[in-house]
Write an enzyme that holds these catalytic residues in place. Structure first.
Site, PDB file in Angstrom:
ATOM      1  N   ASP A  91     -38.904  22.466 -20.266  1.00 17.08           N
ATOM      2  CA  ASP A  91     -38.569  23.570 -20.542  1.00 17.08           C
ATOM      3  C   ASP A  91     -39.760  24.272 -19.204  1.00 17.08           C
ATOM      4  O   ASP A  91     -41.310  24.171 -19.578  1.00 17.08           O
ATOM      5  CB  ASP A  91     -39.245  23.898 -22.137  1.00 17.08           C
ATOM      6  CG  ASP A  91     -38.988  23.717 -23.201  1.00 17.08           C
ATOM      7  OD1 ASP A  91     -38.106  22.984 -22.625  1.00 17.08           O
ATOM      8  OD2 ASP A  91     -39.289  23.736 -24.701  1.00 17.08           O
ATOM      9  N   LYS A 153     -35.762  30.221 -23.268  1.00 17.29           N
ATOM     10  CA  LYS A 153     -35.686  29.715 -25.123  1.00 17.29           C
ATOM     11  C   LYS A 153     -37.556  31.089 -25.344  1.00 17.29           C
ATOM     12  O   LYS A 153     -37.433  31.971 -24.361  1.00 17.29           O
ATOM     13  CB  LYS A 153     -36.760  29.057 -24.661  1.00 17.29           C
ATOM     14  CG  LYS A 153     -38.505  28.440 -25.365  1.00 17.29           C
ATOM     15  CD  LYS A 153     -38.838  27.216 -25.214  1.00 17.29           C
ATOM     16  CE  LYS A 153     -39.716  26.960 -25.916  1.00 17.29           C
ATOM     17  NZ  LYS A 153     -41.254  25.969 -25.048  1.00 17.29           N
ATOM     18  N   LYS A 182     -33.517  28.557 -28.022  1.00 20.88           N
ATOM     19  CA  LYS A 182     -34.151  28.503 -28.295  1.00 20.88           C
ATOM     20  C   LYS A 182     -35.411  29.337 -29.052  1.00 20.88           C
ATOM     21  O   LYS A 182     -35.513  30.032 -27.809  1.00 20.88           O
ATOM     22  CB  LYS A 182     -35.289  27.080 -27.111  1.00 20.88           C
ATOM     23  CG  LYS A 182     -36.191  26.850 -28.525  1.00 20.88           C
ATOM     24  CD  LYS A 182     -36.933  25.093 -27.633  1.00 20.88           C
ATOM     25  CE  LYS A 182     -38.559  24.588 -27.686  1.00 20.88           C
ATOM     26  NZ  LYS A 182     -38.930  23.869 -27.304  1.00 20.88           N
TER      27      LYS A 182
END
Length: 217
Positions: A91, A153, A182
């Site tokens: 990430d 995300k 996400k």
């Protein structure tokens, strides 16, 4: 939706600076017990977590975290190091200043280079929605898609706000299935988790999911 179905979409997360080894051990054991999507930890614990999880649960880690203000070269090195140590998912945080300055080509290229570095591992791109306008968020959906990342995300969980229903709806409308979504940061209830999934989130980033579902069992 059952508790297990929700947990199968959760990146079981512990990114606090003062997390101890025993805390990492605990979340890894919880992930194995409840079959979460991954365990998300800081890079210094990748090998330790991998030793506990083996190939049963993926290790997810963060790079350029939490500000995203590092150079692209530094992020690429960090990404390569992470996958070499056993991370299956990465990430990354975008350079938020570049987004505020409208330098979206820079962000797309940085994502592309980091995706190249991680290869077939999963790359999620944190854009820190609480610091952005809706127009900037829409532009960044395109950056994530064009850069070849697997997920967009919402948040690090370390800034002024976390995931919102509005942002997941906005992502869903603009990504149109070309990348996954996400939601992370500030997820505190089972109802929140279900709603985020209904709106289009494929993953949830939270440290609270197991506690929400099962207390301290």
């Amino acid at each position: 939706m059952t508790d297990r179905e929700i947990l199968s979409k959760v990146d079981h997360t512990l990114l606090k600076a003062d997390a101890k080894q025993r805390d990492i051990k605990r979340i890894c054991e919880e992930a194995l017990r409840y079959e979460t999507a991954s365990v998300c930890i800081n890079p210094g614990y990748i090998e330790y977590a991998k030793g506990i999880l083996g190939d049963k649960i993926p290790v997810c880690t963060v790079i350029g975290f939490p500000l995203g203000a590092m150079t692209t070269r530094a992020k690429v090195f960090e990404a390569k190091d992470a996958v070499e140590k056993g991370a299956a998912e990465v990430d990354m945080v975008i350079n938020i200043s570049k987004a505020k300055d409208g330098e979206f080509d820079y962000i797309t290229e940085e994502i592309r280079l980091i995706k190249e570095a991680v290869g077939d591992r999963v790359l999620k791109v944190i854009i820190e929605t609480c610091l952005l306008t809706d127009e900037e968020k829409v532009r960044l959906c395109k950056c994530v898609i064009d850069g070849g990342a697997d997920f967009i995300k919402t948040s690090t969980g370390f800034s002024t706000g976390g995931a919102t229903f509005h942002d997941i709806k906005l992502f869903s409308e603009n990504c149109k299935g070309k990348c996954k979504i996400k939601a992370a940061g500030g997820i505190r209830t089972r109802e929140d988790m279900e709603k985020f999934i209904e709106l289009g989130a494929d993953r949830l980033g939270t440290s609270s999911a197991v506690k929400i579902m099962y207390g301290n069992k």
